[in-house]
Design a protein around this motif. Structure first.
Motif, PDB file in Angstrom:
ATOM      1  N   ILE A 239      -1.048   2.364  -9.202  1.00  0.00           N
ATOM      2  CA  ILE A 239      -0.126   1.527  -8.440  1.00  0.00           C
ATOM      3  C   ILE A 239       0.179   0.270  -9.247  1.00  0.00           C
ATOM      4  O   ILE A 239      -0.692  -0.273  -9.931  1.00  0.00           O
ATOM      5  CB  ILE A 239      -0.708   1.175  -7.051  1.00  0.00           C
ATOM      6  CG1 ILE A 239       0.332   0.495  -6.175  1.00  0.00           C
ATOM      7  CG2 ILE A 239      -1.978   0.337  -7.179  1.00  0.00           C
ATOM      8  CD1 ILE A 239      -0.105   0.312  -4.723  1.00  0.00           C
ATOM      9  N   SER A 240       1.419  -0.172  -9.170  1.00  0.00           N
ATOM     10  CA  SER A 240       1.815  -1.397  -9.855  1.00  0.00           C
ATOM     11  C   SER A 240       2.931  -2.049  -9.050  1.00  0.00           C
ATOM     12  O   SER A 240       3.516  -1.423  -8.153  1.00  0.00           O
ATOM     13  CB  SER A 240       2.275  -1.100 -11.283  1.00  0.00           C
ATOM     14  OG  SER A 240       3.400  -0.235 -11.278  1.00  0.00           O
ATOM     15  N   ARG A 241       3.222  -3.287  -9.373  1.00  0.00           N
ATOM     16  CA  ARG A 241       4.288  -3.994  -8.667  1.00  0.00           C
ATOM     17  C   ARG A 241       5.045  -4.876  -9.640  1.00  0.00           C
ATOM     18  O   ARG A 241       4.485  -5.383 -10.611  1.00  0.00           O
ATOM     19  CB  ARG A 241       3.718  -4.802  -7.505  1.00  0.00           C
ATOM     20  CG  ARG A 241       2.835  -5.969  -7.895  1.00  0.00           C
ATOM     21  CD  ARG A 241       2.107  -6.551  -6.674  1.00  0.00           C
ATOM     22  NE  ARG A 241       3.025  -7.090  -5.700  1.00  0.00           N
ATOM     23  CZ  ARG A 241       2.676  -7.396  -4.441  1.00  0.00           C
ATOM     24  NH1 ARG A 241       1.440  -7.187  -4.033  1.00  0.00           N
ATOM     25  NH2 ARG A 241       3.573  -7.904  -3.618  1.00  0.00           N
TER      26      ARG A 241
ATOM     27  N   GLY B 194       0.811  -1.207   0.000  1.00  0.00           N
ATOM     28  CA  GLY B 194       0.000   0.000   0.000  1.00  0.00           C
ATOM     29  C   GLY B 194       0.842   1.254   0.000  1.00  0.00           C
ATOM     30  O   GLY B 194       2.017   1.231   0.385  1.00  0.00           O
ATOM     31  N   TRP B 195       0.231   2.331  -0.445  1.00  0.00           N
ATOM     32  CA  TRP B 195       0.814   3.663  -0.331  1.00  0.00           C
ATOM     33  C   TRP B 195      -0.139   4.519   0.501  1.00  0.00           C
ATOM     34  O   TRP B 195      -1.356   4.528   0.262  1.00  0.00           O
ATOM     35  CB  TRP B 195       0.996   4.312  -1.697  1.00  0.00           C
ATOM     36  CG  TRP B 195       2.135   3.777  -2.504  1.00  0.00           C
ATOM     37  CD1 TRP B 195       2.081   2.843  -3.493  1.00  0.00           C
ATOM     38  CD2 TRP B 195       3.508   4.171  -2.395  1.00  0.00           C
ATOM     39  NE1 TRP B 195       3.327   2.614  -4.008  1.00  0.00           N
ATOM     40  CE2 TRP B 195       4.232   3.423  -3.354  1.00  0.00           C
ATOM     41  CE3 TRP B 195       4.208   5.080  -1.592  1.00  0.00           C
ATOM     42  CZ2 TRP B 195       5.610   3.552  -3.529  1.00  0.00           C
ATOM     43  CZ3 TRP B 195       5.577   5.208  -1.760  1.00  0.00           C
ATOM     44  CH2 TRP B 195       6.262   4.451  -2.722  1.00  0.00           C
TER      45      TRP B 195
ATOM     46  N   ALA C 178      -3.519   0.638  -2.987  1.00  0.00           N
ATOM     47  CA  ALA C 178      -3.042  -0.666  -2.551  1.00  0.00           C
ATOM     48  C   ALA C 178      -3.119  -1.630  -3.713  1.00  0.00           C
ATOM     49  O   ALA C 178      -3.922  -1.449  -4.647  1.00  0.00           O
ATOM     50  CB  ALA C 178      -3.856  -1.183  -1.369  1.00  0.00           C
ATOM     51  N   ILE C 179      -2.280  -2.669  -3.644  1.00  0.00           N
ATOM     52  CA  ILE C 179      -2.259  -3.667  -4.710  1.00  0.00           C
ATOM     53  C   ILE C 179      -2.034  -5.046  -4.108  1.00  0.00           C
ATOM     54  O   ILE C 179      -1.225  -5.221  -3.194  1.00  0.00           O
ATOM     55  CB  ILE C 179      -1.170  -3.333  -5.762  1.00  0.00           C
ATOM     56  CG1 ILE C 179      -1.241  -4.288  -6.952  1.00  0.00           C
ATOM     57  CG2 ILE C 179       0.219  -3.304  -5.133  1.00  0.00           C
ATOM     58  CD1 ILE C 179      -0.410  -3.828  -8.137  1.00  0.00           C
TER      59      ILE C 179
ATOM     60  N   THR D 179      -6.406  -3.797  -7.506  1.00  0.00           N
ATOM     61  CA  THR D 179      -5.863  -2.518  -7.048  1.00  0.00           C
ATOM     62  C   THR D 179      -6.990  -1.705  -6.419  1.00  0.00           C
ATOM     63  O   THR D 179      -8.165  -1.869  -6.779  1.00  0.00           O
ATOM     64  CB  THR D 179      -5.236  -1.721  -8.203  1.00  0.00           C
ATOM     65  OG1 THR D 179      -6.218  -1.549  -9.236  1.00  0.00           O
ATOM     66  CG2 THR D 179      -4.025  -2.442  -8.783  1.00  0.00           C
ATOM     67  N   TYR D 180      -6.612  -0.854  -5.503  1.00  0.00           N
ATOM     68  CA  TYR D 180      -7.576  -0.026  -4.781  1.00  0.00           C
ATOM     69  C   TYR D 180      -7.006   1.389  -4.695  1.00  0.00           C
ATOM     70  O   TYR D 180      -5.796   1.566  -4.553  1.00  0.00           O
ATOM     71  CB  TYR D 180      -7.804  -0.578  -3.365  1.00  0.00           C
ATOM     72  CG  TYR D 180      -8.203  -2.023  -3.337  1.00  0.00           C
ATOM     73  CD1 TYR D 180      -7.231  -3.030  -3.362  1.00  0.00           C
ATOM     74  CD2 TYR D 180      -9.532  -2.390  -3.304  1.00  0.00           C
ATOM     75  CE1 TYR D 180      -7.591  -4.368  -3.355  1.00  0.00           C
ATOM     76  CE2 TYR D 180      -9.901  -3.739  -3.285  1.00  0.00           C
ATOM     77  CZ  TYR D 180      -8.918  -4.707  -3.323  1.00  0.00           C
ATOM     78  OH  TYR D 180      -9.283  -6.034  -3.319  1.00  0.00           O
ATOM     79  N   TYR D 181      -7.895   2.374  -4.753  1.00  0.00           N
ATOM     80  CA  TYR D 181      -7.450   3.762  -4.736  1.00  0.00           C
ATOM     81  C   TYR D 181      -8.305   4.609  -3.814  1.00  0.00           C
ATOM     82  O   TYR D 181      -9.513   4.377  -3.664  1.00  0.00           O
ATOM     83  CB  TYR D 181      -7.514   4.358  -6.147  1.00  0.00           C
ATOM     84  CG  TYR D 181      -6.556   3.714  -7.101  1.00  0.00           C
ATOM     85  CD1 TYR D 181      -6.960   2.682  -7.946  1.00  0.00           C
ATOM     86  CD2 TYR D 181      -5.220   4.112  -7.145  1.00  0.00           C
ATOM     87  CE1 TYR D 181      -6.062   2.071  -8.807  1.00  0.00           C
ATOM     88  CE2 TYR D 181      -4.318   3.505  -8.003  1.00  0.00           C
ATOM     89  CZ  TYR D 181      -4.751   2.490  -8.829  1.00  0.00           C
ATOM     90  OH  TYR D 181      -3.856   1.890  -9.683  1.00  0.00           O
TER      91      TYR D 181
END
Length: 122
Positions: free
Chosen positions: A68-70, A35-36, A50-51, A56-58
């Motif tokens: 967001i990515s990973r 998460g950020w 979050a991912i 993904t969630y914003y």
């Protein structure tokens, strides 16, 4: 134990873009939700994104502007921030945890980075 190190913050003008990175230690990175969050002076910490493996969630204030990515091979999570606004100014924190729900809650995350400052001038 997971250690998180954020990078990529800086001073930009309104309308600009930035990409934050969060490098994680540990071999189980892919098993964690990432998460950020951000915190502006005098304000509470706010969920940004979050991912997980599949979703993904914003936060409402960044939806449509941030992504967001990973990269599990690099143990890194990214936050692409576009169309930045002065109200996006904050310290941005990366977080990791075995989160299965309530991704917006900071108390769901077990590990935190020290943060990176993002300042957006008008």
């Amino acid at each position: 134990q997971v250690q998180l190190v954020e990078s990529g913050g800086g001073l930009v003008q309104a309308g600009d873009s930035l990409r934050l990175s969060c490098a994680a230690s540990g071999r189980t990175f892919s098993s964690y939700a990432m998460g950020w969050f951000r915190q502006a002076p005098g304000k509470e910490r706010e969920f940004v994104a979050a991912i997980t493996w599949t979703a993904t969630y914003y936060g409402d204030s960044v939806k449509g502007r941030f992504a967001i990515s990973r990269d599990n091979a690099k143990n890194t999570v990214y936050l692409q921030m576009n169309i930045l606004k002065p109200e996006d100014t904050a310290v941005y924190y990366c977080a990791a945890g075995r989160v299965t729900d309530s991704y917006r809650r900071d108390d769901r995350y077990d590990y935190w980075g020290k943060g990176t400052q993002v300042t957006v001038s008008s």
